[in-house]
Structure formats: C-alpha cells, structure tokens
Design a protein around this motif. Sequence first.
Motif, PDB file in Angstrom:
ATOM      1  N   GLU A   1       9.668   8.981   5.887  1.00 48.15           N
ATOM      2  CA  GLU A   1       8.441   9.162   5.116  1.00 48.15           C
ATOM      3  C   GLU A   1       7.292   8.348   5.702  1.00 48.15           C
ATOM      4  O   GLU A   1       6.168   8.851   5.852  1.00 48.15           O
ATOM      5  N   ILE A   2       7.575   7.096   6.031  1.00 45.08           N
ATOM      6  CA  ILE A   2       6.515   6.197   6.494  1.00 45.08           C
ATOM      7  C   ILE A   2       6.003   6.608   7.868  1.00 45.08           C
ATOM      8  O   ILE A   2       4.792   6.666   8.110  1.00 45.08           O
ATOM      9  N   PHE A   3       6.924   6.891   8.787  1.00 46.61           N
ATOM     10  CA  PHE A   3       6.510   7.196  10.156  1.00 46.61           C
ATOM     11  C   PHE A   3       6.238   8.683  10.383  1.00 46.61           C
ATOM     12  O   PHE A   3       5.444   9.043  11.251  1.00 46.61           O
ATOM     13  N   GLY A   4       6.899   9.519   9.585  1.00 46.04           N
ATOM     14  CA  GLY A   4       6.746  10.953   9.788  1.00 46.04           C
ATOM     15  C   GLY A   4       5.688  11.602   8.928  1.00 46.04           C
ATOM     16  O   GLY A   4       5.092  12.622   9.314  1.00 46.04           O
ATOM     17  N   ASN A   5       5.430  10.999   7.757  1.00 42.12           N
ATOM     18  CA  ASN A   5       4.462  11.611   6.843  1.00 42.12           C
ATOM     19  C   ASN A   5       3.720  10.540   6.044  1.00 42.12           C
ATOM     20  O   ASN A   5       3.777  10.512   4.812  1.00 42.12           O
ATOM     21  N   PRO A   6       3.011   9.633   6.727  1.00 43.80           N
ATOM     22  CA  PRO A   6       2.282   8.575   6.015  1.00 43.80           C
ATOM     23  C   PRO A   6       1.161   9.170   5.167  1.00 43.80           C
ATOM     24  O   PRO A   6       0.517  10.133   5.569  1.00 43.80           O
ATOM     25  N   LYS A   7       0.943   8.572   3.978  1.00 42.67           N
ATOM     26  CA  LYS A   7      -0.071   9.105   3.064  1.00 42.67           C
ATOM     27  C   LYS A   7      -1.299   8.206   2.974  1.00 42.67           C
ATOM     28  O   LYS A   7      -2.414   8.704   2.857  1.00 42.67           O
ATOM     29  N   HIS A   8      -1.095   6.904   2.991  1.00 44.48           N
ATOM     30  CA  HIS A   8      -2.218   5.977   2.847  1.00 44.48           C
ATOM     31  C   HIS A   8      -3.069   5.985   4.118  1.00 44.48           C
ATOM     32  O   HIS A   8      -2.542   5.931   5.234  1.00 44.48           O
ATOM     33  N   GLU A   9      -4.372   6.075   3.951  1.00 46.78           N
ATOM     34  CA  GLU A   9      -5.252   6.176   5.120  1.00 46.78           C
ATOM     35  C   GLU A   9      -5.137   4.947   6.020  1.00 46.78           C
ATOM     36  O   GLU A   9      -5.192   5.064   7.255  1.00 46.78           O
ATOM     37  N   ARG A  10      -4.972   3.792   5.419  1.00 42.52           N
ATOM     38  CA  ARG A  10      -4.854   2.566   6.233  1.00 42.52           C
ATOM     39  C   ARG A  10      -3.556   2.576   7.033  1.00 42.52           C
ATOM     40  O   ARG A  10      -3.527   2.109   8.170  1.00 42.52           O
ATOM     41  N   LEU A  11      -2.479   3.098   6.445  1.00 46.42           N
ATOM     42  CA  LEU A  11      -1.215   3.205   7.178  1.00 46.42           C
ATOM     43  C   LEU A  11      -1.352   4.195   8.328  1.00 46.42           C
ATOM     44  O   LEU A  11      -0.863   3.944   9.441  1.00 46.42           O
ATOM     45  N   LYS A  12      -2.011   5.305   8.103  1.00 49.02           N
ATOM     46  CA  LYS A  12      -2.232   6.276   9.179  1.00 49.02           C
ATOM     47  C   LYS A  12      -2.977   5.630  10.338  1.00 49.02           C
ATOM     48  O   LYS A  12      -2.628   5.828  11.505  1.00 49.02           O
ATOM     49  N   ALA A  13      -4.012   4.845  10.009  1.00 46.86           N
ATOM     50  CA  ALA A  13      -4.794   4.190  11.053  1.00 46.86           C
ATOM     51  C   ALA A  13      -3.963   3.141  11.775  1.00 46.86           C
ATOM     52  O   ALA A  13      -4.042   3.019  13.005  1.00 46.86           O
TER      53      ALA A  13
ATOM     54  N   ALA B   1       0.824  -1.210   0.000  1.00 46.50           N
ATOM     55  CA  ALA B   1       0.000   0.000   0.000  1.00 46.50           C
ATOM     56  C   ALA B   1       0.860   1.263   0.000  1.00 46.50           C
ATOM     57  O   ALA B   1       0.458   2.297  -0.552  1.00 46.50           O
ATOM     58  N   GLU B   2       2.025   1.181   0.634  1.00 40.85           N
ATOM     59  CA  GLU B   2       2.923   2.341   0.689  1.00 40.85           C
ATOM     60  C   GLU B   2       4.312   1.863   1.055  1.00 40.85           C
ATOM     61  O   GLU B   2       4.479   0.888   1.792  1.00 40.85           O
ATOM     62  N   GLN B   3       5.336   2.534   0.544  1.00 41.64           N
ATOM     63  CA  GLN B   3       6.708   2.253   0.940  1.00 41.64           C
ATOM     64  C   GLN B   3       7.523   3.528   0.852  1.00 41.64           C
ATOM     65  O   GLN B   3       7.180   4.453   0.118  1.00 41.64           O
ATOM     66  N   GLY B   4       8.580   3.573   1.633  1.00 43.39           N
ATOM     67  CA  GLY B   4       9.425   4.754   1.631  1.00 43.39           C
ATOM     68  C   GLY B   4      10.468   4.656   2.725  1.00 43.39           C
ATOM     69  O   GLY B   4      10.632   3.617   3.367  1.00 43.39           O
ATOM     70  N   THR B   5      11.186   5.733   2.939  1.00 43.99           N
ATOM     71  CA  THR B   5      12.159   5.778   4.019  1.00 43.99           C
ATOM     72  C   THR B   5      11.429   5.763   5.353  1.00 43.99           C
ATOM     73  O   THR B   5      10.219   6.072   5.413  1.00 43.99           O
ATOM     74  N   PRO B   6      12.113   5.412   6.444  1.00 44.80           N
ATOM     75  CA  PRO B   6      11.450   5.481   7.756  1.00 44.80           C
ATOM     76  C   PRO B   6      10.877   6.866   8.045  1.00 44.80           C
ATOM     77  O   PRO B   6       9.793   6.981   8.621  1.00 44.80           O
TER      78      PRO B   6
END
Length: 241
Positions: free
Chosen positions: A222-234, A215-220
């Motif tokens: 990006e993933i933990f500091g600025n998540p974009k996918h709503e499911r990842l945020k949840a 669903a999403e991938q990136g640097t730590p």
Amino acid sequence: MVTIKNLHKYYGDLEVLKGIDMEVLEGEVVCMIGSSGSGKSTLLRCINFLEKKNEGEIWIDGKQVFNKGKDINEIRQKVSMVFQRFNLFPHMTAVQNVMEGPLTVLDADKEETKKQALELLEKVGLADKADEYPAMLSGGQQQRVAIARTLAMSPKVVLFDEPTSALDPETVGEVLTVMKDLAKEGMTMIVVTHEMSFAKEVSDRVIFLNEGVIAEQGTPEEIFGNPKHERLKAFLGQLAF
C-alpha cells in the motif's frame, strides 16, 4: 506488544511529536520512514525512555510505563535498542561487549553468559572475531556485535535507529541480512530506516511520519505501490529503490 496513545514531545516551544497513536503486535516488523526532522528517532527514543514524553501513554507488553526509574529500568530489559553509532566499549573485546549487559544488569553466571555470547556472535556471522577489539573491526562488523549485544538481553522488542546510516555502502548488506534473519525468526522490531528496499521486503507495516504525525501507514504494498498522502508521494518520488 507496544501501544502508544496521544504521545507528545516538546523541546521548549518546538513540538516534535504531535499526538502519536500506534500499536505494534508481537512478532510484527514495523518500519518507520520519513524525512529528517519528521520525529522518527524521537519517537523511538521515547519508546525506550531515552527521551521523556510530555504527554500521552506508552504501554509495553500490556503494562503502562511511567517516567520513573524502576519502571524504566525494567522496561529496558524488555526493549533493547540498536543505534546509528555502535557505542561499543573500546577496551572490551567483541565477546566481552556482548557479555556486559547480562553480567552487569542481570547478574548472570559468567560461564553461561560467555557461552551465550559466543553463540550470538556466531548467529551474526562473527564467531571468528570474538576476541578482537572494536578498533579492529569494520563498521558493519561493529554493528553486528551491537546487535548481538542487544540480543544477549533476550528482549521482547528491538528498536533500530537507522542502523545502517553510519556504514560504508559495502557493509550495509551484512547488517540488513542479520536483521532479515531476526524478522524471519519472529522478533518484534521497530525500525527507523532510509533503506526503502529493506522496508519493502521485510516489514509487515510501514509508517510514514511527517512533521510529527503519522501521515499514512499500511502494508509495504500500500505504502510503496499506492501512496495516498501527497507528502508521501513526494517523499518516495525523490528516492531510487
């Protein structure tokens, strides 16, 4: 080092992996996160051919691997796996467990193999436990023996399937420390983990799996500091780290 193209895995009518595309570079540490049932462990097991893919391609170190015995046996010498459960031989000492792979699979010299095994046990902080049996060791110690056993095969890639999930909280840190040291040494690692702090600190890239897709991938960052996918945020919102 690892390339996966359009990977699908079914169990009957249930599609667990729904067209995975990913690459892992040599020396890269990739952490896979996501809810239980998202396909993380299945993906890892497909890379090591403990599960047979239904569709797609898997390339290891520049070579495409097929669902054939010779191919799979060769690839497992390059791609080693550390499991949730330690899977040590209970009738063997720590050093004998570490020696077993090279002696059985590689037909290595016994004295040289023992010397290497002792060095690896020292590397994971267990030089004084070489002659003890698994039942005499804590869970964290057994997992460190399992990591030493994996390294004895001189793999090019190490897969970790939630290596701390079966451990008591006080022993998690000793296993993560060994893994951090491997990352610093440049070992290519793919890690399925629920330890978000470890993923944040050690990984070069984080992959978030959700319902069988990336669903999403990136640097730590990006993933933990600025998540974009709503499911990842949840998902991250439910965790404390």
